[in-house]
Design a protein around this motif. Sequence first.
Motif, PDB file in Angstrom:
ATOM      1  N   UNK A  71       0.828  -1.213   0.000  1.00 47.94           N
ATOM      2  CA  UNK A  71       0.000   0.000   0.000  1.00 47.94           C
ATOM      3  C   UNK A  71       0.858   1.257   0.000  1.00 47.94           C
ATOM      4  N   UNK A  75       0.614   4.512  -2.459  1.00 44.17           N
ATOM      5  CA  UNK A  75       0.542   5.912  -1.997  1.00 44.17           C
ATOM      6  C   UNK A  75       1.593   6.759  -2.706  1.00 44.17           C
ATOM      7  N   UNK A  94     -10.855   0.007  -7.154  1.00 39.97           N
ATOM      8  CA  UNK A  94     -10.990  -0.714  -5.884  1.00 39.97           C
ATOM      9  C   UNK A  94     -12.325  -1.452  -5.781  1.00 39.97           C
ATOM     10  N   UNK A  96     -15.063  -0.890  -4.292  1.00 40.17           N
ATOM     11  CA  UNK A  96     -15.546  -0.994  -2.922  1.00 40.17           C
ATOM     12  C   UNK A  96     -17.065  -0.856  -2.870  1.00 40.17           C
ATOM     13  N   UNK A 105     -15.279   5.118   5.737  1.00 39.18           N
ATOM     14  CA  UNK A 105     -13.872   4.693   5.879  1.00 39.18           C
ATOM     15  C   UNK A 105     -13.255   4.383   4.514  1.00 39.18           C
ATOM     16  N   UNK A 106     -14.068   3.873   3.598  1.00 34.62           N
ATOM     17  CA  UNK A 106     -13.549   3.653   2.249  1.00 34.62           C
ATOM     18  C   UNK A 106     -13.308   4.985   1.523  1.00 34.62           C
ATOM     19  N   UNK A 108     -12.259   7.643   3.070  1.00 33.70           N
ATOM     20  CA  UNK A 108     -10.970   8.052   3.632  1.00 33.70           C
ATOM     21  C   UNK A 108      -9.827   7.292   2.968  1.00 33.70           C
ATOM     22  N   UNK A 109     -10.008   5.983   2.790  1.00 27.06           N
ATOM     23  CA  UNK A 109      -8.968   5.175   2.157  1.00 27.06           C
ATOM     24  C   UNK A 109      -8.639   5.725   0.763  1.00 27.06           C
ATOM     25  N   UNK A 113      -6.156   8.860   2.194  1.00 28.47           N
ATOM     26  CA  UNK A 113      -4.936   8.076   2.289  1.00 28.47           C
ATOM     27  C   UNK A 113      -4.204   7.997   0.946  1.00 28.47           C
TER      28      UNK A 113
END
Lengths: 271, 271
Positions: A71, A75, A94, A96, A105-106, A108-109, A113
Motif C-alpha cells: 500500500x 501511496x 478498488x 468498494x 472509511x472507504x 478516507x482510504x 490516504x
Amino acid sequence: MRFMQTLADAWQRHDSLVCVGLDPELGKLPAHLKGRPDAVFEFCAAIVDATADLACAFKPQIAHFAALRAEDTLERLIAHVHARHPGVPVILDAKRGDIGSTAQHYVTEAFERFGADAVTLNPYMGRDSIAPFLERADKGVILLCRTSNPGGADFQALDCGGEPLYLRVAETVARDWNGHGNCALVCGATWPEELGQVRTRVGDMPLLVPGIGAQGGDVAAVLKHGLTANHTGLMINSSRGILYAGSGEDFASAARAAAQELRDSINALRH
Amino acid sequence: MRFMQTLADAWQRHDSLVCVGLDPELGKLPAHLKGRPDAVFEFCAAIVDATADLACAFKPQIAHFAALRAEDTLERLIAHVHARHPGVPVILDAKRGDIGSTAQHYVTEAFERFGADAVTLNPYMGRDSIAPFLERADKGVILLCRTSNPGGADFQALDCGGEPLYLRVAETVARDWNGHGNCALVCGATWPEELGQVRTRVGDMPLLVPGIGAQGGDVAAVLKHGLTANHTGLMINSSRGILYAGSGEDFASAARAAAQELRDSINALRH
C-alpha cells in the motif's frame, strides 16, 4: 480541480481517450528490475512518466498492491503522478461498497490516504453505500454497470421488469445519484452494443471501458457505440498491453509506443 | 481445518451464534488507550480475548484498518486470533469482487496475506469474479445477498422474472457456486422475512447476519426465519454493541458482558 474537469482537459490537451491501467505483477517485471527493493514503484513510475502525455487517466488496481503488502508503494505512486503530471487524474480501481458507516472509511482510504481523484465502486448495496462518495463533488464516482468479464452476464443481464439490471443501474446513477455531476460508469469493451444502450440512457456521462487487448474487446465497436457528440466520453483502459509491451531495459519506451499506437488507432477512428 | 467445520464446531462448543465484528474507530477507543502507539491492536486484541469463548466467529472489517493505514495491525490481529483462539474462525469483511485475473490477487490478500478463514464478496460481477475463491475449499466464501442497509432494496429487491434479484443470487450460489460446500450468504437482520425466503432456497447454508443493534434488526424474527433444523446456521454479527459497550478501563469486561447477553438472549429463543 474537480475530477470531471481534469478528465475533460486531459482528453483535449493529450488528444487521448487512453486510460493506462497500473496492474503490477512481480513475475512480469523486466528482469533488470526483479529483486530490487523498490521494483514495483520503479516500474510503475517509469510507465507513468513514459505515457503521461498520451493518457487521459491512470488507473492503479489496488489488489495488485495489496497482495504484495505494498500500500505504501501505491501511496507514493499516486503522489508521483500528482507531482509530475498534475493534469492526469488517477482512478483508484478498488470496486468498494459497504453500508454507510463503513463507506465513510472507504472514502478516507481512497481520497485521503491514497489521494485518488476517482474511485471505482460496486452498486449492489445501493444508494447509501455510495452516498459518502457522491457527496465529494470534487471526486469521480465510477460505478460498475456492465463489466467486461464472462460472468458479467450472470446478474447484470437479468431481466428486471423489461430491461436488464445494468440498464437499471445506469438509469439510477444518471437520474438519482448524479446530483453533483461526478458519476461515471464501467462498461466493458466486450459488450459494445450494451455499452451503446447505456450511452443512450446517460447522456454525456463518462464511461470507463476495460476489456480491450487481452480480453478481446473491439475498439472500433466501442467508439461507434460509446462516443459522445464531442467525440470524447470514454476512458478506454489498457493495462497489460501497455505495461508489458516490452520486457527488457527498454520497457518504458515499449510501453510508450504501445500507448501511442492505441491512442492513434482510437483517434484515427474518432476524428 | 476447513472454515465450515471450524464454524460448526464453534457453534457447538461455544453454544453461540454470535459473530463479533471488529470495526475499530479511533474516536471511540477508551480514553486510556487513545494516543498509545499500538492502540488499535491493544483494543481489538483485548476484545477478542474477552469474547472468544462466547463467539462463533470474528469479523474484522477491513476499511476500518485501511483508513488508518493499519493493514499491519489487521495482520497481527488475525494472527493473534489464530494463535490464542484457534477454534474461532476469522471472516475478513472486505466485500471484494473483480475480474478473474485480479480476483486471484484478492485471494492472496485475504487468505495468504491476512490469513483469514473466510471473506465476504460482492456477487455483481458474476461467477468468474468469484471462482478463484470458490476453488479454495478450505476457505469460506460469503456472498452479499440481501444486505441490511436502507439502500439494500435499490437493486437487490428488483423483480427479475418473478422473483427479486437477491433470491436469484441465493439460488445461483446454492446451485452453481457451492460445489465445494464452502459458500455462505450475507442476509441482513433488518429484512427477516426476506432472510427466511433465502433460507428456504439454500438449505443449511450458513447466513452471516449483520444489522442487529444500531441498525435495528430483530433477533427473534431472524431466528424464527433463519435457523436450520439443528438450531444453528446463523452468524449473528454485533460490532458496535459489543466493541463500545464500555468506554473506560473495563471496556473488555463490558464487551464480554454484552457478548454474553446477546448469546444468552439468542439461546433463550433458539433452544
